[in-house]
Motif scaffolding. Structure first.
Motif, PDB file in Angstrom:
ATOM      1  N   ASN A  14       0.805  -1.224   0.000  1.00 29.16           N
ATOM      2  CA  ASN A  14       0.000   0.000   0.000  1.00 29.16           C
ATOM      3  C   ASN A  14       0.838   1.275   0.000  1.00 29.16           C
ATOM      4  O   ASN A  14       0.299   2.371   0.117  1.00 29.16           O
ATOM      5  N   THR A  15       2.143   1.125  -0.127  1.00 28.39           N
ATOM      6  CA  THR A  15       3.059   2.256  -0.232  1.00 28.39           C
ATOM      7  C   THR A  15       4.172   1.876  -1.198  1.00 28.39           C
ATOM      8  O   THR A  15       4.357   0.693  -1.522  1.00 28.39           O
ATOM      9  N   VAL A  36      -2.760   2.534  -5.548  1.00 24.60           N
ATOM     10  CA  VAL A  36      -1.582   3.391  -5.372  1.00 24.60           C
ATOM     11  C   VAL A  36      -0.887   3.448  -6.725  1.00 24.60           C
ATOM     12  O   VAL A  36      -0.272   2.469  -7.168  1.00 24.60           O
TER      13      VAL A  36
END
Length: 477
Positions: A165-166, A205
């Motif tokens: 998620n990053t 993302v």
């Protein structure tokens, strides 16, 4: 054959029909395909996590699929909504789910099951991958497989949800996602009567999205049977935000980019969550687009979410402590959009999509700076291979039971406050899944003439909401 025997046989056959409403689905190229009819399955679904965190109480016998009375009500509302798939996030594999699953099966609704949970040792920890990827963790996710492998309406398992998620997690997590996929698919191959797809649900993302899909969908060493390859790819997307939003069109929402990004996908791609609520009430004007020109690439999507959790404004239906329910305007609006869809057209196979071959994994598939481009996967934890070879100890293995009562006994109100009458599920033939455009109106079943606030209604008795008969399988004569 005697008349009495013929009658008994007819009754048993009728019951068997009630207990097997859907056919198994497989992945073929970039499509989900019905194993029997060869029709394409476009996911028309909702996320289903009743009660939020309070609806998941392992050890207390409570999870989203533990209460047949509530599932009967929800299945009736979903059937008239036009849903054919639900996604369930947190489940206790030790609980008996037979009645709830059988109810959803009877109305032609498939399930996408997340194998992880928020409890310790039941998910991958991006900050502590080595210790969280353990045999204890594998025992849990294999237990979920055991609990749901016997149901024909188990469409697939999510091996992970937004673990990447990053940008930073894109550098460390990918090999572990493939390792978990490998272990799940090897366990299914060894311990399940049928192959069940395993995939991943990705965060939207932009810096890592394309690389995540490319990394997870390729074949290591070009092997067509590579078990670490994801069978499908879900995207949690909230980019289309309603008619008065600047992102409420094909280009501004980025839907055109999604199509160009996944245009040559070799596995099914769909929205594992969608339904932006920046503009309320939601009108879901993205639905005709998703199930229109996007079907050449996308396999549908799941609206977030069925239950209205406390003040999150994502729900389609509100529920109260006395088990009273009320439809929200979002439910009505979504049903209107679903009712415009051509179900038969959506079932048509895309022959070019089903014949796409997955690429061989290579560093050239990964374009983002810092994203992991190594396809050397972590070895299975100590004890994990034994679990795969011999199965977990004392598994809880679910099976279909027969649903005999179909009427909903709990009070449900329309969005305008009208009590709905004669709300019930309608079991489908064994070769059908649910589809939009049923006999019910947007406000639900036939309303009564009285109007009251759902929250103000008192709790009613639930006696006899559901009875079941398990078919044991043998006749002697």
């Amino acid at each position: 054959m005697s008349q009495s025997f013929g009658l008994v046989l007819a009754v048993l056959l009728l019951c068997a029909t009630f207990a097997s409403a859907v056919q198994n689905v497989k992945v073929q190229g970039a499509d989900f395909i019905n194993n029997v009819t060869s029709n394409r399955l476009q996911i028309i679904g909702v996320a289903y996590q009743p009660g939020g965190s309070s609806g998941f109480q392992p050890g207390s016998g409570i999870d989203p699929l533990s209460n047949g009375t509530l599932c009967l009500r929800d299945a009736a509302l979903m059937q008239q909504l036009g849903v054919n798939t639900i996604r369930i996030y947190n489940l206790d594999p030790t609980i008996n789910h037979d009645m709830c699953v059988s109810i959803f099966n009877a109305v032609g609704i498939y399930m996408l099951i997340d194998v992880n949970s928020p409890l310790p040792n039941q998910s991958l920890d991006p900050g502590n991958l080595v210790s969280s990827y353990s045999s204890t963790y594998l025992n849990h996710i294999f237990a979920v497989v055991e609990a749901f492998k016997g149901y024909p309406n188990t469409l697939g398992f999510f091996g992970g949800n937004e673990v990447m998620n990053t940008v930073g997690t894109g550098g460390t997590v990918p090999p572990y996602i493939r390792a978990v996929t490998r272990d799940l698919k090897n366990y299914i191959a060894k311990n399940s009567p049928r192959m069940i797809p395993v995939g991943y649900s990705a965060a939207d993302v932009s810096q890592i999205l394309t690389d995540s899909w490319a990394y997870l969908s390729c074949n290591i060493n070009g092997q067509s049977g590579d078990p670490s390859r994801s069978d499908f790819f879900g995207l949690n997307s909230y980019s289309w935000c309603g008619p008065t939003s600047p992102t409420a069109n094909y280009q501004a929402s980025g839907y055109d980019t999604i199509i160009s990004t996944f245009g040559d996908t070799s596995i099914p791609v769909f929205f594992s969550e969608y339904g932006c609520n920046k503009v309320e009430p939601r009108v879901f004007d993205e639905v005709p687009v998703l199930y229109g020109n996007m079907t050449s690439v996308m396999s549908g999507g799941l609206v977030y979410e069925y239950y209205e959790e406390t003040s999150n404004n994502f729900g389609l239906v509100s529920f109260y402590s006395n088990d009273t329910a009320q439809l929200l305007v979002d439910y009505d609006n979504l049903q209107k959009q679903f009712n415009t869809l051509d179900s038969k057209a959506l079932q048509s196979m895309n022959s070019s999509a089903t014949n796409i071959q997955s690429p061989k994994c290579s560093t050239s598939l990964v374009s983002g700076s810092g994203f992991n481009n190594s396809f050397t996967l972590p070895s299975i934890p100590s004890g994990g291979q034994t679990l795969i070879d011999h199965g977990i100890s004392n598994p809880n293995q679910g099976k279909l039971v027969t649903v005999t009562d179909t009427a909903v006994t709990l009070p449900v109100y329309s969005s305008s406050g009208t009590l709905l009458q004669n709300l019930a599920i309608k079991p489908l033939p064994s070769d059908e899944s649910n589809s939009p455009g049923g006999t019910s109106t947007s406000s639900g079943a036939a309303p009564s003439t009285s109007k009251k606030s759902a929250a103000g209604m008192v709790e009613i008795g639930l006696g006899g909401a559901i009875s079941v008969a398990v078919l044991m399988g043998y006749l002697f004569f």
